[in-house]
Design a protein around this motif. Structure first.
Motif, PDB file in Angstrom:
ATOM      1  N   UNK A  44       0.820  -1.213   0.000  1.00 30.35           N
ATOM      2  CA  UNK A  44       0.000   0.000   0.000  1.00 30.35           C
ATOM      3  C   UNK A  44       0.850   1.256   0.000  1.00 30.35           C
ATOM      4  N   UNK A  45       1.931   1.239   0.765  1.00 28.58           N
ATOM      5  CA  UNK A  45       2.859   2.369   0.799  1.00 28.58           C
ATOM      6  C   UNK A  45       3.508   2.531  -0.567  1.00 28.58           C
ATOM      7  N   UNK A  46       3.934   1.413  -1.156  1.00 28.53           N
ATOM      8  CA  UNK A  46       4.573   1.450  -2.469  1.00 28.53           C
ATOM      9  C   UNK A  46       3.631   2.043  -3.509  1.00 28.53           C
ATOM     10  N   UNK A  47       2.420   1.517  -3.610  1.00 29.23           N
ATOM     11  CA  UNK A  47       1.533   1.952  -4.677  1.00 29.23           C
ATOM     12  C   UNK A  47       1.030   3.377  -4.472  1.00 29.23           C
ATOM     13  N   UNK A  48       0.894   3.807  -3.230  1.00 30.80           N
ATOM     14  CA  UNK A  48       0.578   5.212  -2.970  1.00 30.80           C
ATOM     15  C   UNK A  48       1.706   6.125  -3.428  1.00 30.80           C
ATOM     16  N   UNK A  49       2.936   5.736  -3.130  1.00 32.75           N
ATOM     17  CA  UNK A  49       4.094   6.536  -3.541  1.00 32.75           C
ATOM     18  C   UNK A  49       4.258   6.507  -5.061  1.00 32.75           C
ATOM     19  N   UNK A  50       4.030   5.351  -5.692  1.00 34.37           N
ATOM     20  CA  UNK A  50       4.119   5.273  -7.151  1.00 34.37           C
ATOM     21  C   UNK A  50       3.102   6.214  -7.803  1.00 34.37           C
ATOM     22  N   UNK A  51       1.877   6.224  -7.284  1.00 28.79           N
ATOM     23  CA  UNK A  51       0.845   7.107  -7.841  1.00 28.79           C
ATOM     24  C   UNK A  51       1.249   8.572  -7.708  1.00 28.79           C
ATOM     25  N   UNK A  52       1.786   8.941  -6.548  1.00 27.36           N
ATOM     26  CA  UNK A  52       2.213  10.334  -6.329  1.00 27.36           C
ATOM     27  C   UNK A  52       3.362  10.703  -7.261  1.00 27.36           C
ATOM     28  N   UNK A  53       4.362   9.822  -7.368  1.00 22.74           N
ATOM     29  CA  UNK A  53       5.514  10.100  -8.236  1.00 22.74           C
ATOM     30  C   UNK A  53       5.086  10.195  -9.701  1.00 22.74           C
ATOM     31  N   UNK A  54       4.116   9.370 -10.088  1.00 26.50           N
ATOM     32  CA  UNK A  54       3.617   9.423 -11.464  1.00 26.50           C
ATOM     33  C   UNK A  54       2.865  10.735 -11.705  1.00 26.50           C
ATOM     34  N   UNK A  55       2.019  11.152 -10.758  1.00 23.69           N
ATOM     35  CA  UNK A  55       1.298  12.440 -10.877  1.00 23.69           C
ATOM     36  C   UNK A  55       2.265  13.605 -10.999  1.00 23.69           C
ATOM     37  N   UNK A  56       3.391  13.507 -10.279  1.00 27.14           N
ATOM     38  CA  UNK A  56       4.385  14.584 -10.300  1.00 27.14           C
ATOM     39  C   UNK A  56       5.294  14.512 -11.526  1.00 27.14           C
ATOM     40  N   UNK A  57       5.132  13.492 -12.352  1.00 27.80           N
ATOM     41  CA  UNK A  57       5.927  13.362 -13.570  1.00 27.80           C
ATOM     42  C   UNK A  57       7.342  12.860 -13.336  1.00 27.80           C
ATOM     43  N   UNK A  58       7.581  12.248 -12.169  1.00 25.17           N
ATOM     44  CA  UNK A  58       8.930  11.780 -11.841  1.00 25.17           C
ATOM     45  C   UNK A  58       9.172  10.343 -12.300  1.00 25.17           C
ATOM     46  N   UNK A  59       8.082   9.596 -12.473  1.00 26.80           N
ATOM     47  CA  UNK A  59       8.161   8.247 -13.021  1.00 26.80           C
ATOM     48  C   UNK A  59       7.044   8.095 -14.051  1.00 26.80           C
ATOM     49  N   UNK A  60       7.168   7.090 -14.904  1.00 30.46           N
ATOM     50  CA  UNK A  60       6.136   6.810 -15.895  1.00 30.46           C
ATOM     51  C   UNK A  60       5.775   5.336 -15.831  1.00 30.46           C
ATOM     52  N   UNK A  61       4.475   5.060 -15.870  1.00 31.64           N
ATOM     53  CA  UNK A  61       4.003   3.673 -15.952  1.00 31.64           C
ATOM     54  C   UNK A  61       4.140   3.244 -17.415  1.00 31.64           C
ATOM     55  N   UNK A  62       4.699   2.074 -17.629  1.00 34.77           N
ATOM     56  CA  UNK A  62       4.891   1.550 -18.968  1.00 34.77           C
ATOM     57  C   UNK A  62       3.771   0.565 -19.290  1.00 34.77           C
ATOM     58  N   UNK A  63       3.765   0.058 -20.513  1.00 29.37           N
ATOM     59  CA  UNK A  63       2.764  -0.931 -20.903  1.00 29.37           C
ATOM     60  C   UNK A  63       2.885  -2.152 -20.008  1.00 29.37           C
ATOM     61  N   UNK A  64       1.746  -2.688 -19.574  1.00 23.11           N
ATOM     62  CA  UNK A  64       1.793  -3.875 -18.712  1.00 23.11           C
ATOM     63  C   UNK A  64       2.467  -5.055 -19.408  1.00 23.11           C
ATOM     64  N   UNK A  65       3.188  -5.817 -18.602  1.00 31.50           N
ATOM     65  CA  UNK A  65       3.796  -7.069 -19.062  1.00 31.50           C
ATOM     66  C   UNK A  65       3.037  -8.177 -18.338  1.00 31.50           C
ATOM     67  N   UNK A  66       1.991  -8.681 -18.961  1.00 33.70           N
ATOM     68  CA  UNK A  66       1.127  -9.638 -18.273  1.00 33.70           C
ATOM     69  C   UNK A  66       0.331  -8.897 -17.215  1.00 33.70           C
ATOM     70  N   UNK A  67       0.395  -9.402 -16.000  1.00 35.21           N
ATOM     71  CA  UNK A  67      -0.321  -8.767 -14.893  1.00 35.21           C
ATOM     72  C   UNK A  67       0.512  -7.683 -14.218  1.00 35.21           C
TER      73      UNK A  67
END
Length: 108
Positions: A44-67
């Motif tokens: 939960x901590x990880x995915x909350x931080x990932x969402x925040x970093x993505x909103x801030x443009x610091x990381x990008x989610x790539x195309x899913x690889x399977x699940x």
């Protein structure tokens, strides 16, 4: 008993440092962070931080690889990581310099 005062546990910084080594999915990020910092946080901590970093443009989610959805560091994320590390290096330098002095006596 071990003192955790100096334990590094800022999820955002740890995620940026992990992704600086290449793209990873959530579990891969958790495992990498555990390896290089001995910090383990909940998904939960990880995915909350990932969402925040993505909103801030610091990381990008790539195309899913399977699940699994991999993430990558963006150029802005790299710049922020470098700035945070530079600040930490200054803090470490000052801390080491001050710690090298003989300890002050604490009044009783």
């Amino acid at each position: 008993m071990e003192n955790d005062v100096g334990r590094l546990s800022d999820p955002g910084l740890l995620i940026l440092a992990s992704l600086a080594g290449g793209e990873k999915h959530g579990y891969g990020i958790l495992e990498d962070i555990d390896r290089f910092s001995s910090v383990r946080f909940e998904p939960g901590t990880l995915f909350g931080a990932l969402a925040r970093l993505e909103r801030e443009g610091l990381i990008a989610a790539l195309e899913p690889a399977g699940r699994r959805r991999p993430y990558a560091l963006t150029p802005s994320g790299h710049t922020v990581l470098e700035a945070r590390l530079a600040t930490m290096e200054r803090v470490v330098a000052v801390g080491r310099q001050r710690a090298a002095r003989s300890p002050l006596e604490v009044p009783q």
